[in-house]
Enzyme design. Structure first.
Site: not given
Length: 447
Positions: A234, A304, A380
């Site tokens: 991300h 998903d 992160s």
């Protein structure tokens, strides 16, 4: 003297029986250095979290191990707690890296894709509607699902984008991880802040802290090869588009800040008259040559949940010349020393500082590890690692076993909750990442 010997034996017995958990080695090293050189201005220290006014503040009661990170003077030799640091590991109970053969993930066909637009904003938070129970109930992916999930996109520095399909060999699906007892904590830092800023060249330029790097998109990463950095997907791709700055992605290495001088003589005089402040550091940046992102992270590709594959690998344009951390398959949390994990990153509330933390691992699924480490956005992408005994090489080895994905927002019973989440390096992920690093599968069969 006999009293001291009795204290040592008593502490050894408690460590052996599990009454006292092992101390993370990096914390033990920090404490030993801090205690051994209290008058050395260049020694590495750990600072308390600053108050609003910017001054150091004391918070209490502090946790037991970080107490040693800020002691002003050496402990007396008779201190039982100091003796605990010197207790050698007990060979019969030392944690060992599991021996296992890793499957093979091989690229098959590579095709060009339309050039990305780089319109997404870099996000340091991850949002998912699926909580730990949801992840555990999800059906395991089929072989064909895994081939789709582990296919990957490669973004080149010139803007070219390719997609590579993979084949999987020697893989046998395993049952889901047995759920651990419920043990959660919200991510906000409250009470005592369990993070430690690592300051000083003695630590920042030496392993393992030197393996932590910063990305120009605002995240952190870990060196896992001579020119490779493991981070969170991300930080480069928001699940639909590549983020702004991904094409010209850079990786920052903390290095000493040198003062500019016109000539050596004046430099000597200047240093004598006005010595530069110690421990001043700056980032030196290296451009990324290419970036690999698994299709499992990119939405709409049979996965998903997505968060299970929040990892990416960067290849730098030139070698960094630092010691890197090895990659390892994540063992069950119960096999980790003291059931603890640790990682270092560049939290955005402490700009320019490397922040270290360790904490107890909580729940886990086949692909995710939930833990309670204090962290802020910017951490992160940090490599979550452990230190265990390698039976093949007969030595202690630190290995990256996961990627800190950040905190996860979930809706549970109508209330919004947060969790700290790390993406585990499974055998399949290890095979894929290792191939990206090595360029062959022969060197990637042992995790």
């Amino acid at each position: 003297m006999r009293s001291r010997e009795r204290n040592v034996e008593a502490l050894k017995a408690k460590v052996s029986s599990g009454v006292i958990a092992p101390i993370p080695t990096d914390v033990r090293a920090i404490a030993a250095t801090t205690a051994a050189s209290p008058n050395n201005p260049s020694r590495a220290t750990c600072q308390c979290k600053p108050s609003v006014s910017g001054e150091k503040r004391s918070v209490g009661p502090p946790p037991p191990w970080p107490l040693f990170l800020s002691i002003p003077s050496p402990l007396p030799s008779s201190s039982p707690l100091l003796l605990l640091f010197s207790i050698p590991p007990v060979a019969s109970i030392r944690p060992q890296w599991p021996l296992q053969r890793v499957p093979v993930v091989l690229p098959q066909v590579t095709e060009d894709r339309p050039a990305p637009h780089f319109q997404a904003d870099a996000r340091l938070d991850v949002t998912s509607p699926c909580d730990p129970e949801c992840h555990k109930k999800a059906p395991p992916p089929s072989y064909w699902d895994l081939r789709s999930i582990l296919s990957y996109e490669t973004l080149h520095s010139n803007g070219r984008l390719t997609e590579t399909a993979v084949g999987i060999y020697g893989y046998t699906a395993r049952p889901q991880t047995t759920p651990a007892p419920h043990s959660r904590s919200k991510r906000q830092i409250f009470g005592h802040d369990g993070r430690f800023s690592i300051i000083g060249q003695d630590f920042l330029l030496n392993y393992p802290f030197s393996a932590a790097v910063k990305l120009s998109t605002g995240c952190s990463g870990t060196l896992v090869g001579d020119r490779h950095v493991l981070t969170a997907a991300h930080c480069i791709h928001d699940g639909k588009n590549y983020v702004k700055g991904a094409q010209k992605l850079r990786v920052g290495f903390l290095k000493p800040k040198q003062r500019d001088s016109p000539n050596p003589a004046s430099a000597t005089n200047a240093s004598n008259a006005h010595p530069s402040p110690p421990n001043k550091m700056k980032f030196q940046w290296i451009r990324a040559k290419r970036t690999h992102v698994p299709k499992g992270w990119i939405k709409g590709n049979g996965n998903d949940i997505g968060m299970d594959y929040d990892y990416a690998l960067l290849e730098l344009k030139k070698a960094h010349k630092r010691r890197h951390m090895k990659l390892g398959v994540s063992p069950p949390a119960k096999q980790l020393p003291g059931r603890r994990v640790q990682f270092s990153g560049y939290d955005n509330d402490r700009p320019g500082q490397l922040v270290y933390r360790f904490c107890r691992a909580g729940e886990e699924t086949s692909d995710l590890l939930y833990q309670h480490c204090d962290a802020q956005p910017g951490a992160s992408g940090s490599g979550v690692y452990a230190r265990m005994w390698d039976r093949r090489r007969r030595r202690w080895e630190r290995k990256v076993i996961g990627v800190f994905s950040g905190h996860q927002w979930v809706d549970r019973d109508g209330a919004s909750q947060e969790f700290n989440v790390a993406v585990r390096v499974t055998p399949l992920k290890y095979a894929q990442i290792c191939y990206w690093i090595k360029g062959n599968y022969v060197d990637c069969r042992e995790g």
